[in-house]
Design a protein around this motif. Sequence first.
Motif, PDB file in Angstrom:
ATOM      1  N   GLU A 149       0.799  -1.226   0.000  1.00  0.00           N
ATOM      2  CA  GLU A 149       0.000   0.000   0.000  1.00  0.00           C
ATOM      3  C   GLU A 149       0.832   1.278   0.000  1.00  0.00           C
ATOM      4  OE1 GLU A 149       0.582  -1.989   3.809  1.00  0.00           O
ATOM      5  OE2 GLU A 149      -0.792  -2.550   2.213  1.00  0.00           O
ATOM      6  N   ASP A 150       2.053   1.194  -0.529  1.00  0.00           N
ATOM      7  CA  ASP A 150       2.895   2.381  -0.675  1.00  0.00           C
ATOM      8  C   ASP A 150       3.472   2.397  -2.079  1.00  0.00           C
ATOM      9  OD1 ASP A 150       2.882   3.646   2.027  1.00  0.00           O
ATOM     10  OD2 ASP A 150       3.684   1.684   2.609  1.00  0.00           O
ATOM     11  N   GLU A 151       2.956   3.262  -2.925  1.00  0.00           N
ATOM     12  CA  GLU A 151       3.470   3.361  -4.289  1.00  0.00           C
ATOM     13  C   GLU A 151       4.949   3.717  -4.257  1.00  0.00           C
ATOM     14  OE1 GLU A 151       2.506   5.747  -8.471  1.00  0.00           O
ATOM     15  OE2 GLU A 151       1.633   6.422  -6.569  1.00  0.00           O
ATOM     16  N   GLY A 152       5.715   3.040  -5.110  1.00  0.00           N
ATOM     17  CA  GLY A 152       7.147   3.311  -5.157  1.00  0.00           C
ATOM     18  C   GLY A 152       7.951   2.475  -4.190  1.00  0.00           C
ATOM     19  N   HIS A 153       7.258   1.602  -3.435  1.00  0.00           N
ATOM     20  CA  HIS A 153       7.938   0.685  -2.531  1.00  0.00           C
ATOM     21  C   HIS A 153       7.801  -0.725  -3.102  1.00  0.00           C
ATOM     22  CE1 HIS A 153       8.148   3.372   1.217  1.00  0.00           C
ATOM     23  NE2 HIS A 153       7.678   4.107   0.220  1.00  0.00           N
TER      24      HIS A 153
ATOM     25  N   PHE B 106       3.834  -5.153  -4.486  1.00  0.00           N
ATOM     26  CA  PHE B 106       3.729  -3.712  -4.679  1.00  0.00           C
ATOM     27  C   PHE B 106       2.256  -3.338  -4.778  1.00  0.00           C
ATOM     28  CE2 PHE B 106       3.604  -5.698  -8.741  1.00  0.00           C
ATOM     29  CZ  PHE B 106       2.925  -4.877  -9.615  1.00  0.00           C
ATOM     30  N   GLY B 107       1.979  -2.045  -4.876  1.00  0.00           N
ATOM     31  CA  GLY B 107       0.597  -1.593  -4.997  1.00  0.00           C
ATOM     32  C   GLY B 107       0.505  -0.077  -4.916  1.00  0.00           C
ATOM     33  N   PRO B 108      -0.709   0.457  -5.046  1.00  0.00           N
ATOM     34  CA  PRO B 108      -0.912   1.905  -5.005  1.00  0.00           C
ATOM     35  C   PRO B 108      -0.981   2.422  -3.574  1.00  0.00           C
ATOM     36  CG  PRO B 108      -3.003   0.829  -5.364  1.00  0.00           C
ATOM     37  CD  PRO B 108      -1.970  -0.267  -5.333  1.00  0.00           C
ATOM     38  N   ASP B 109      -0.995   3.731  -3.431  1.00  0.00           N
ATOM     39  CA  ASP B 109      -1.035   4.357  -2.111  1.00  0.00           C
ATOM     40  C   ASP B 109      -2.374   4.145  -1.427  1.00  0.00           C
ATOM     41  OD1 ASP B 109       1.522   5.376  -1.992  1.00  0.00           O
ATOM     42  OD2 ASP B 109       0.983   7.256  -2.983  1.00  0.00           O
TER      43      ASP B 109
ATOM     44  N   LYS C  57     -10.735   4.786   8.795  1.00  0.00           N
ATOM     45  CA  LYS C  57     -10.213   5.923   8.043  1.00  0.00           C
ATOM     46  C   LYS C  57      -9.515   5.478   6.755  1.00  0.00           C
ATOM     47  CE  LYS C  57      -9.436   8.763  12.166  1.00  0.00           C
ATOM     48  NZ  LYS C  57      -8.413   9.481  12.979  1.00  0.00           N
ATOM     49  N   GLU C  58      -9.560   4.209   6.454  1.00  0.00           N
ATOM     50  CA  GLU C  58      -8.863   3.672   5.282  1.00  0.00           C
ATOM     51  C   GLU C  58      -9.241   4.419   4.004  1.00  0.00           C
ATOM     52  OE1 GLU C  58      -8.335  -0.507   2.748  1.00  0.00           O
ATOM     53  OE2 GLU C  58      -9.608  -0.438   4.532  1.00  0.00           O
ATOM     54  N   SER C  59      -8.237   4.742   3.192  1.00  0.00           N
ATOM     55  CA  SER C  59      -8.489   5.464   1.943  1.00  0.00           C
ATOM     56  C   SER C  59      -7.505   5.009   0.875  1.00  0.00           C
ATOM     57  CB  SER C  59      -8.365   6.976   2.159  1.00  0.00           C
ATOM     58  OG  SER C  59      -7.042   7.328   2.520  1.00  0.00           O
ATOM     59  N   MET C  60      -7.853   5.319  -0.382  1.00  0.00           N
ATOM     60  CA  MET C  60      -7.030   4.926  -1.530  1.00  0.00           C
ATOM     61  C   MET C  60      -6.950   6.088  -2.501  1.00  0.00           C
ATOM     62  SD  MET C  60      -7.427   1.443  -3.783  1.00  0.00           S
ATOM     63  CE  MET C  60      -9.102   1.817  -4.316  1.00  0.00           C
ATOM     64  N   ASN C  61      -5.750   6.332  -3.025  1.00  0.00           N
ATOM     65  CA  ASN C  61      -5.493   7.472  -3.889  1.00  0.00           C
ATOM     66  C   ASN C  61      -5.752   7.115  -5.357  1.00  0.00           C
ATOM     67  OD1 ASN C  61      -3.585   9.161  -5.688  1.00  0.00           O
ATOM     68  ND2 ASN C  61      -3.623  10.296  -3.768  1.00  0.00           N
TER      69      ASN C  61
ATOM     70  N   ASP D 192      -5.118   8.783  -8.256  1.00  0.00           N
ATOM     71  CA  ASP D 192      -3.992   8.976  -9.169  1.00  0.00           C
ATOM     72  C   ASP D 192      -2.955   7.865  -9.017  1.00  0.00           C
ATOM     73  OD1 ASP D 192      -5.072  11.269 -10.247  1.00  0.00           O
ATOM     74  OD2 ASP D 192      -3.991  12.620  -8.918  1.00  0.00           O
ATOM     75  N   SER D 193      -2.755   7.417  -7.782  1.00  0.00           N
ATOM     76  CA  SER D 193      -1.798   6.340  -7.546  1.00  0.00           C
ATOM     77  C   SER D 193      -2.285   5.024  -8.153  1.00  0.00           C
ATOM     78  CB  SER D 193      -1.565   6.172  -6.039  1.00  0.00           C
ATOM     79  OG  SER D 193      -0.595   5.179  -5.794  1.00  0.00           O
ATOM     80  N   VAL D 194      -3.587   4.766  -8.067  1.00  0.00           N
ATOM     81  CA  VAL D 194      -4.151   3.570  -8.712  1.00  0.00           C
ATOM     82  C   VAL D 194      -3.908   3.616 -10.211  1.00  0.00           C
ATOM     83  CG1 VAL D 194      -6.293   2.346  -9.263  1.00  0.00           C
ATOM     84  CG2 VAL D 194      -5.905   3.202  -6.943  1.00  0.00           C
ATOM     85  N   ARG D 195      -4.066   4.792 -10.807  1.00  0.00           N
ATOM     86  CA  ARG D 195      -3.876   4.956 -12.252  1.00  0.00           C
ATOM     87  C   ARG D 195      -2.412   4.714 -12.640  1.00  0.00           C
ATOM     88  NH1 ARG D 195      -5.151  10.010 -12.565  1.00  0.00           N
ATOM     89  NH2 ARG D 195      -7.384   9.573 -12.684  1.00  0.00           N
ATOM     90  N   ARG D 196      -1.498   5.304 -11.888  1.00  0.00           N
ATOM     91  CA  ARG D 196      -0.077   5.134 -12.205  1.00  0.00           C
ATOM     92  C   ARG D 196       0.355   3.671 -12.025  1.00  0.00           C
ATOM     93  NH1 ARG D 196       0.215  10.149  -9.281  1.00  0.00           N
ATOM     94  NH2 ARG D 196       0.712   8.968  -7.382  1.00  0.00           N
ATOM     95  N   THR D 197      -0.148   3.039 -10.968  1.00  0.00           N
ATOM     96  CA  THR D 197       0.231   1.653 -10.700  1.00  0.00           C
ATOM     97  C   THR D 197      -0.325   0.718 -11.771  1.00  0.00           C
ATOM     98  OG1 THR D 197       0.291   2.123  -8.324  1.00  0.00           O
ATOM     99  CG2 THR D 197       0.190  -0.190  -8.972  1.00  0.00           C
ATOM    100  N   TRP D 198      -1.505   1.018 -12.293  1.00  0.00           N
ATOM    101  CA  TRP D 198      -2.067   0.237 -13.401  1.00  0.00           C
ATOM    102  C   TRP D 198      -1.148   0.312 -14.616  1.00  0.00           C
ATOM    103  CZ3 TRP D 198      -4.884  -3.527 -14.992  1.00  0.00           C
ATOM    104  CH2 TRP D 198      -5.482  -3.550 -16.261  1.00  0.00           C
TER     105      TRP D 198
END
Length: 480
Positions: free
Chosen positions: A171-175, A446-449, A457-461, A463-469
Amino acid sequence: MAVLAQLEPEEVFHWFEEICGIPHGSGDTGRISDFLVDFAQKRSLKYRQDRSNNVIIWKDASEGYEDSEPVMLQGHMDMVCEKEPDCDIDFSGDGLRLKLEDGIISADGTTLGGDDGIAVAYALAVLDADDIAHPPLEVVFTVDEEIGMLGAAALDCSDLKSRIMLNLDSEDEGHLLVSCAGGVTAEAHLPVQKAAVTGRKVRLVVTGLQGGHSGVEIDKGRGNACQLLGRTLYELKQKCDYRLNGMKGGLKDNAIPREAEAELILLEKDGEKVIRAMEQVYQKEYSVTDPQVKLLWEEEEDPESQTAMTEEATAKAVTALVNLPGGIQRMSFDIPGLVQTSLNLGIMRTDDTEISFSFSVRSSVGTEKAELVQRIRCLMEALGGSVSCTGEYPAWEYRQESALRDLMVQIYEEQYGEKPLVEALHAGVECGLFADKLPGLDCVSFGPDMDDIHTTKESMNVDSVRRTWKYVLEILKRLK
């Protein structure tokens, strides 16, 4: 109208919203599993559904990739089900109420299940498309990851040919995750005896804590409501006499409890003065990590005769809760900043015969994991109790040489203009189980933010989903 209908990539968000409309909490995966089978059947894709509700779907290579090595896409279909006290969602029958605000997706009053619904959505989007370049695919959807990776542990992998695996459960893009700790669920059982007693019934509650994932956020210093309850009960015992009638707290052994409570029979007055003093102590100690922490003290006015734990059973219960280990036990000397060994008291329950304490024990060193279980067992046996262990899973060891990792680093640099962070994680992921069953497996997670997973409070970004796709598609294209 669908909340996510206008978002890109449309196919990914379509499937994510479909998934959110199907109840799929851990231990309740029959409907989401059948949904995946129906998906495969409608597209004439080979599939296998096992007794645990795990589902594997195969798809032939796209044109030009017929001779490529098969690739596994993998994620889990279950979610952690947490909700706010005033939320009327019934996880056993209701879908989630999605919200979209400023490019952030969340759910109204509940966890979102982006962990790991987004992996399922990515995989279904790939399986549903006829214009994506990819090698032969083995798409593995497991169940009950959130309660001990039970699905992956039960999965028969004998018909899986892939030795390249893309796990979409981070759940951390770029990791890029390349190693994780092993773990086990240890449940301590403390027998209790009860007798008649006369006094005021009191409900003591520790509440207002942030909670969080017991692997990812164990190093954040957040309070554990069960442990704070034990500390409070011990302090109260020094000032006034009472008998315990029961204790409970937490919902998942891998989630840091946000609330815990005890029912007491108070034999003396002035207990609330102790509680108010302890509340001030906690508000000072946790002013940064848990600023909303508070203690509730609800006392009935008139004494009455009732049944509660004996004096000895009360003393043993408090002793256990105060002395059971919790939190970080050892940091890694090899990887700076990495928690090596920890445990979390995630669930506490009382019935007519016993109090149970359920722990998620984690370590990248097997002997340290075993030693922690020994410590719990030593204390419980001294108090007349016992310990049982379930859901043990192996650590995922770091590969010195990984063609998949090297390729993913290269593609990330090309797309993002910077290097990704290649790291190990203290939290357990299913990669360790697959690596143990499939010798030679080259795997990256790996995965999106996503923020505040396992909490309301869980949330998902978006733009990050789009980049990770885009990243996923390029990886599949280059695995030729």
